[in-house]
Design a protein around this motif. Structure first.
Motif, PDB file in Angstrom:
ATOM      1  N   ALA A   1      -4.688   1.094 -12.397  1.00 36.02           N
ATOM      2  CA  ALA A   1      -3.984  -0.339 -12.117  1.00 36.02           C
ATOM      3  C   ALA A   1      -3.678   0.625 -10.623  1.00 36.02           C
ATOM      4  O   ALA A   1      -2.493   1.202 -10.621  1.00 36.02           O
ATOM      5  CB  ALA A   1      -3.499  -0.378 -12.697  1.00 36.02           C
ATOM      6  N   PRO A   2      -3.647  -0.560  -9.420  1.00 35.69           N
ATOM      7  CA  PRO A   2      -2.731   0.046  -8.314  1.00 35.69           C
ATOM      8  C   PRO A   2      -2.029  -0.230  -8.506  1.00 35.69           C
ATOM      9  O   PRO A   2      -0.484   0.172  -7.746  1.00 35.69           O
ATOM     10  CB  PRO A   2      -3.930  -0.016  -7.347  1.00 35.69           C
ATOM     11  CG  PRO A   2      -4.565  -1.371  -7.382  1.00 35.69           C
ATOM     12  CD  PRO A   2      -4.782  -0.820  -9.074  1.00 35.69           C
ATOM     13  N   LEU A   3      -1.104  -1.526  -8.847  1.00 32.20           N
ATOM     14  CA  LEU A   3      -0.226  -1.860  -8.998  1.00 32.20           C
ATOM     15  C   LEU A   3       0.078  -3.165 -10.485  1.00 32.20           C
ATOM     16  O   LEU A   3      -1.153  -3.208 -11.327  1.00 32.20           O
ATOM     17  CB  LEU A   3      -0.146  -3.248  -7.961  1.00 32.20           C
ATOM     18  CG  LEU A   3      -0.529  -2.991  -6.708  1.00 32.20           C
ATOM     19  CD1 LEU A   3      -0.980  -3.867  -5.582  1.00 32.20           C
ATOM     20  CD2 LEU A   3       0.484  -2.167  -6.103  1.00 32.20           C
TER      21      LEU A   3
ATOM     22  N   SER B   1       0.792  -1.281  -0.626  1.00 35.51           N
ATOM     23  CA  SER B   1       0.314   0.162  -0.172  1.00 35.51           C
ATOM     24  C   SER B   1       0.653   1.653   0.024  1.00 35.51           C
ATOM     25  O   SER B   1       0.267   2.249  -0.534  1.00 35.51           O
ATOM     26  CB  SER B   1      -0.995   0.529   1.309  1.00 35.51           C
ATOM     27  OG  SER B   1      -0.585   0.736   2.364  1.00 35.51           O
ATOM     28  N   ARG B   2       1.905   0.688   0.607  1.00 32.25           N
ATOM     29  CA  ARG B   2       3.099   2.073   0.995  1.00 32.25           C
ATOM     30  C   ARG B   2       3.306   2.162  -0.818  1.00 32.25           C
ATOM     31  O   ARG B   2       3.469   3.818  -0.990  1.00 32.25           O
ATOM     32  CB  ARG B   2       4.264   1.519   1.318  1.00 32.25           C
ATOM     33  CG  ARG B   2       3.794   1.252   2.152  1.00 32.25           C
ATOM     34  CD  ARG B   2       5.269   0.843   2.822  1.00 32.25           C
ATOM     35  NE  ARG B   2       5.062   0.599   4.517  1.00 32.25           N
ATOM     36  CZ  ARG B   2       5.884  -0.495   4.878  1.00 32.25           C
ATOM     37  NH1 ARG B   2       7.388  -1.043   4.373  1.00 32.25           N
ATOM     38  NH2 ARG B   2       6.356  -1.188   5.631  1.00 32.25           N
ATOM     39  N   ASN B   3       3.472   2.150  -2.221  1.00 34.62           N
ATOM     40  CA  ASN B   3       3.154   2.399  -3.397  1.00 34.62           C
ATOM     41  C   ASN B   3       2.671   2.280  -3.817  1.00 34.62           C
ATOM     42  O   ASN B   3       2.380   2.202  -5.283  1.00 34.62           O
ATOM     43  CB  ASN B   3       4.308   1.699  -3.769  1.00 34.62           C
ATOM     44  CG  ASN B   3       5.579   2.714  -3.134  1.00 34.62           C
ATOM     45  OD1 ASN B   3       5.663   3.586  -2.976  1.00 34.62           O
ATOM     46  ND2 ASN B   3       6.809   1.076  -2.430  1.00 34.62           N
TER      47      ASN B   3
ATOM     48  N   GLY C   1      -1.047   2.518 -11.879  1.00 40.97           N
ATOM     49  CA  GLY C   1      -1.305   3.951 -12.734  1.00 40.97           C
ATOM     50  C   GLY C   1      -1.721   4.576 -13.801  1.00 40.97           C
ATOM     51  O   GLY C   1      -1.466   5.248 -14.171  1.00 40.97           O
ATOM     52  N   GLU C   2      -2.101   2.961 -14.786  1.00 40.83           N
ATOM     53  CA  GLU C   2      -2.223   3.176 -16.039  1.00 40.83           C
ATOM     54  C   GLU C   2      -3.790   3.281 -16.119  1.00 40.83           C
ATOM     55  O   GLU C   2      -4.385   2.893 -15.332  1.00 40.83           O
ATOM     56  CB  GLU C   2      -1.835   2.353 -16.580  1.00 40.83           C
ATOM     57  CG  GLU C   2      -2.314   1.994 -17.951  1.00 40.83           C
ATOM     58  CD  GLU C   2      -1.564   1.069 -18.849  1.00 40.83           C
ATOM     59  OE1 GLU C   2      -2.908   0.444 -19.915  1.00 40.83           O
ATOM     60  OE2 GLU C   2      -0.811   0.654 -18.797  1.00 40.83           O
ATOM     61  N   ALA C   3      -3.859   4.056 -16.608  1.00 44.07           N
ATOM     62  CA  ALA C   3      -5.859   4.213 -16.732  1.00 44.07           C
ATOM     63  C   ALA C   3      -5.934   3.202 -17.948  1.00 44.07           C
ATOM     64  O   ALA C   3      -6.131   3.323 -19.137  1.00 44.07           O
ATOM     65  CB  ALA C   3      -5.969   5.712 -17.514  1.00 44.07           C
ATOM     66  N   PHE C   4      -7.216   2.134 -17.469  1.00 39.34           N
ATOM     67  CA  PHE C   4      -6.899   0.637 -18.206  1.00 39.34           C
ATOM     68  C   PHE C   4      -7.743   0.785 -18.391  1.00 39.34           C
ATOM     69  O   PHE C   4      -9.344   0.004 -19.665  1.00 39.34           O
ATOM     70  CB  PHE C   4      -6.129  -0.420 -17.548  1.00 39.34           C
ATOM     71  CG  PHE C   4      -6.735  -0.873 -16.598  1.00 39.34           C
ATOM     72  CD1 PHE C   4      -8.232  -1.868 -16.280  1.00 39.34           C
ATOM     73  CD2 PHE C   4      -6.362  -0.046 -14.823  1.00 39.34           C
ATOM     74  CE1 PHE C   4      -8.456  -2.241 -15.719  1.00 39.34           C
ATOM     75  CE2 PHE C   4      -7.402  -0.712 -14.306  1.00 39.34           C
ATOM     76  CZ  PHE C   4      -8.273  -1.364 -14.500  1.00 39.34           C
ATOM     77  N   ALA C   5      -9.834   1.046 -17.905  1.00 36.06           N
ATOM     78  CA  ALA C   5     -10.953   1.583 -17.641  1.00 36.06           C
ATOM     79  C   ALA C   5     -11.945   2.880 -17.886  1.00 36.06           C
ATOM     80  O   ALA C   5     -10.922   3.747 -17.182  1.00 36.06           O
ATOM     81  CB  ALA C   5     -11.481   0.425 -17.201  1.00 36.06           C
TER      82      ALA C   5
ATOM     83  N   HIS D   1      -1.725 -10.313 -10.481  1.00 34.67           N
ATOM     84  CA  HIS D   1      -0.308  -9.491 -10.203  1.00 34.67           C
ATOM     85  C   HIS D   1       0.664 -11.236  -9.501  1.00 34.67           C
ATOM     86  O   HIS D   1       0.220 -11.361  -8.869  1.00 34.67           O
ATOM     87  CB  HIS D   1      -0.698  -8.736  -9.487  1.00 34.67           C
ATOM     88  CG  HIS D   1      -1.917  -7.356  -9.510  1.00 34.67           C
ATOM     89  ND1 HIS D   1      -1.574  -6.280 -10.140  1.00 34.67           N
ATOM     90  CD2 HIS D   1      -3.108  -7.707  -9.050  1.00 34.67           C
ATOM     91  CE1 HIS D   1      -2.840  -6.235 -10.436  1.00 34.67           C
ATOM     92  NE2 HIS D   1      -3.844  -6.976 -10.054  1.00 34.67           N
ATOM     93  N   THR D   2       1.961 -10.774  -9.830  1.00 33.52           N
ATOM     94  CA  THR D   2       2.859 -12.011  -9.030  1.00 33.52           C
ATOM     95  C   THR D   2       3.794 -10.457  -9.108  1.00 33.52           C
ATOM     96  O   THR D   2       4.619  -9.805  -9.094  1.00 33.52           O
ATOM     97  CB  THR D   2       3.691 -12.350 -10.307  1.00 33.52           C
ATOM     98  OG1 THR D   2       2.443 -12.983 -11.141  1.00 33.52           O
ATOM     99  CG2 THR D   2       4.385 -13.027 -10.155  1.00 33.52           C
ATOM    100  N   ILE D   3       4.268 -10.213  -7.570  1.00 28.37           N
ATOM    101  CA  ILE D   3       4.853  -9.700  -6.287  1.00 28.37           C
ATOM    102  C   ILE D   3       5.603  -9.881  -5.811  1.00 28.37           C
ATOM    103  O   ILE D   3       4.187 -10.743  -5.345  1.00 28.37           O
ATOM    104  CB  ILE D   3       4.078  -7.956  -6.245  1.00 28.37           C
ATOM    105  CG1 ILE D   3       3.321  -7.707  -7.034  1.00 28.37           C
ATOM    106  CG2 ILE D   3       4.908  -7.468  -5.059  1.00 28.37           C
ATOM    107  CD1 ILE D   3       3.187  -6.438  -6.843  1.00 28.37           C
TER     108      ILE D   3
END
Length: 230
Positions: A113-115, A14-16, A170-174, A139-141
């Protein structure tokens, strides 16, 4: 990874994490809303009418001088009684407990997208009261695989995409859909975190029964751990 350990993992992410809505919307423009069966205001209009929903939401936002109303994780809601999709003949399996966070705001607003992730799947879920156009990101982190679901989108959001497409943080995808395509609701985003998506594609239960709550609560943690809204 246990549910509690996964929550710690999400808290670190959540920090990033990027906001799922336009980051230019100030935090002061967000207002919580209670859509549980305990809110008597929901008895003052026809919850089966998307236009009545929009009027109710606009009134709530205006009275609080806000742009976004949010909330709903694990709320027990009566509003799903309007649709047979949530109410099987076996009443013990009635689905009325909400598993994500809803963000109520204008149709056409961008969703971010948050991540970083990839498009796992997408579909137009057309049952009455369902998600409408839906995208699921994978997501794979740090060797952990999990999924985020975005429901009630516009048809354009799922038009020119394919499985495996990379979506940057951060991409606007929808964009948000209107009542005509989003399951017949006032415009809003349903955001949900899913640990194990099993065999679902373009869909995953966003509402569960009391009988299955423990299973779904374990698999779908509170999105606010990642989003830090409250």
């Amino acid at each position: 990874m246990s549910p509690s350990t996964f929550n710690i993992f999400l808290k670190q992410l959540s920090r990033n994490a990027h906001p799922v809505l336009n980051p230019k919307i100030a935090s002061s423009a967000y207002v919580p809303i209670n859509l549980s069966e305990t809110n008597p205001q929901l008895n003052t209009f026809n919850v089966a009418s998307s236009s009545d929903w929009e009027k109710f939401m606009q009134s709530h936002l205006k009275s609080h001088q806000a742009k976004v109303a949010y909330g709903g994780y694990l709320e027990q809601r009566n509003i799903y009684k309007r649709s047979g999709y949530f109410n099987p003949a076996n009443h013990s399996m009635e689905r009325n407990i909400h598993l994500g966070i809803d963000f109520w705001l204008d149709a056409g607003e961008n969703i971010y997208a948050p991540l970083q992730g990839t498009i796992h799947s997408f579909k137009n879920n057309t049952n009455y009261g369902d998600y409408g156009p839906t995208i699921i990101l994978e997501h794979t982190i740090e060797n952990q695989v999990f999924f985020t679901l975005y429901g009630h989108l516009s048809l354009a959001s799922i038009k020119d995409i394919k499985q495996g497409d990379v979506v940057q943080r951060g991409e606007a995808f929808a964009t948000l859909g209107t009542a005509e395509v989003n399951g017949d609701y006032a415009p809003h985003l349903h955001f949900q975190i899913i640990r194990d998506i099993a065999k679902y594609e373009g869909d995953y239960p966003g509402v569960c029964s009391k009988k299955n709550l423990d299973k779904f609560k374990s698999n779908c943690p509170d999105p606010n751990v990642l989003l830090n809204l409250y």
